[in-house]
Design a protein around this motif. Structure first.
Motif, PDB file in Angstrom:
ATOM      1  N   ILE A   1     122.329 -15.952  18.862  1.00 36.09           N
ATOM      2  CA  ILE A   1     121.256 -14.686  18.890  1.00 36.09           C
ATOM      3  C   ILE A   1     122.209 -13.942  18.334  1.00 36.09           C
ATOM      4  N   SER A   2     121.963 -12.392  17.728  1.00 28.52           N
ATOM      5  CA  SER A   2     123.028 -11.829  17.521  1.00 28.52           C
ATOM      6  C   SER A   2     122.601 -10.477  18.774  1.00 28.52           C
TER       7      SER A   2
ATOM      8  N   GLU B   1     113.782 -11.153  16.931  1.00 33.04           N
ATOM      9  CA  GLU B   1     115.028 -10.954  15.867  1.00 33.04           C
ATOM     10  C   GLU B   1     114.193 -12.092  15.070  1.00 33.04           C
ATOM     11  N   LYS B   2     114.455 -11.483  13.638  1.00 27.46           N
ATOM     12  CA  LYS B   2     114.007 -11.476  12.109  1.00 27.46           C
ATOM     13  C   LYS B   2     112.007 -11.744  12.660  1.00 27.46           C
TER      14      LYS B   2
ATOM     15  N   TYR C   1     113.325 -10.157  23.015  1.00 27.05           N
ATOM     16  CA  TYR C   1     114.037  -9.587  22.573  1.00 27.05           C
ATOM     17  C   TYR C   1     113.790 -10.095  21.136  1.00 27.05           C
TER      18      TYR C   1
ATOM     19  N   CYS D   1     120.141  -7.810  18.130  1.00 33.01           N
ATOM     20  CA  CYS D   1     118.720  -7.600  18.426  1.00 33.01           C
ATOM     21  C   CYS D   1     118.823  -6.709  19.109  1.00 33.01           C
TER      22      CYS D   1
ATOM     23  N   ARG E   1     119.190  -2.483  22.745  1.00 35.17           N
ATOM     24  CA  ARG E   1     120.632  -3.517  22.393  1.00 35.17           C
ATOM     25  C   ARG E   1     120.561  -4.851  23.397  1.00 35.17           C
TER      26      ARG E   1
END
Length: 196
Positions: free
Chosen positions: A169-170, A147-148, A145, A173, A188
């Protein structure tokens, strides 16, 4: 295999006597998909080369044989036909008529709880079957995944679900399968979780 069959039903596996005959073929109740909206027929290939065709209260007994090239000869109401057998999965059988551009598809219902009596029932069977298959594949697979702008993983879906539930985490992501090179499919974590 004829092109029309391959184009209609891709990824068929030819009948393999050692793998299919005893475990997936003999004495299994095969529901004929073709024409099910008019009448339901169940074909049972017996070990003694007897073929039982059941329709409502009527059972027809006829014969079948297999030769060295895995071609089947089946005696039907319309006469003797020669077919090649293929499996889409262990419970989906396709018999391709070697003399005509036509085939018959069958579903093995021995591991299915509900009756299959209509086109809608077939759709429900296939939907349930492939939903389970997708869930199993997703559950056993690993994903990265992002993220940022940083990539993490690979992780199994259950680990990703734990991270989402813990708020680490979201669920939004992006993820990629370990066999993919980028995130172009735009999947996602949330999409994976919906399939479980």
């Amino acid at each position: 295999m004829n092109d029309y069959l391959h184009n209609t039903i891709p990824n068929l596996k030819p009948f393999n006597y050692d793998h299919h005959h005893d475990a997936h073929f003999i004495n299994k109740p095969w529901v004929l998909v073709n024409g099910i909206s008019k009448k339901k027929s169940i074909y049972t290939f017996k070990a003694d080369n007897v073929l039982e065709i059941s329709r409502k209260d009527n059972v027809i007994k006829t014969t079948w044989n297999i030769n060295i090239q895995n071609s089947f000869s089946i005696e039907t109401e319309d006469g003797k036909i020669t077919v090649k057998a293929f499996f889409k999965d262990d419970d989906i059988l396709v018999l391709n008529n070697e003399n005509k551009e036509e085939f018959a598809m069958y579903i093995n219902v021995s591991n299915y709880d509900d009756d299959i009596n209509s086109v809608e029932d077939i759709q429900d069977f296939l939907k349930e079957k492939y939903k389970k298959k997708v869930s199993t594949i997703i559950y056993d697979h690993e994903f990265y995944y992002i993220e940022k702008s940083k990539e993490f993983g690979p992780y199994k879906v259950e680990v990703l679900a734990e991270k989402v539930n813990a708020g680490d985490i979201s669920a939004y992501c992006f993820v990629r399968d370990v066999n993919e090179h980028d995130y172009s499919n735009r999947m996602r974590i949330e999409d994976l979780l919906h399939e479980l």
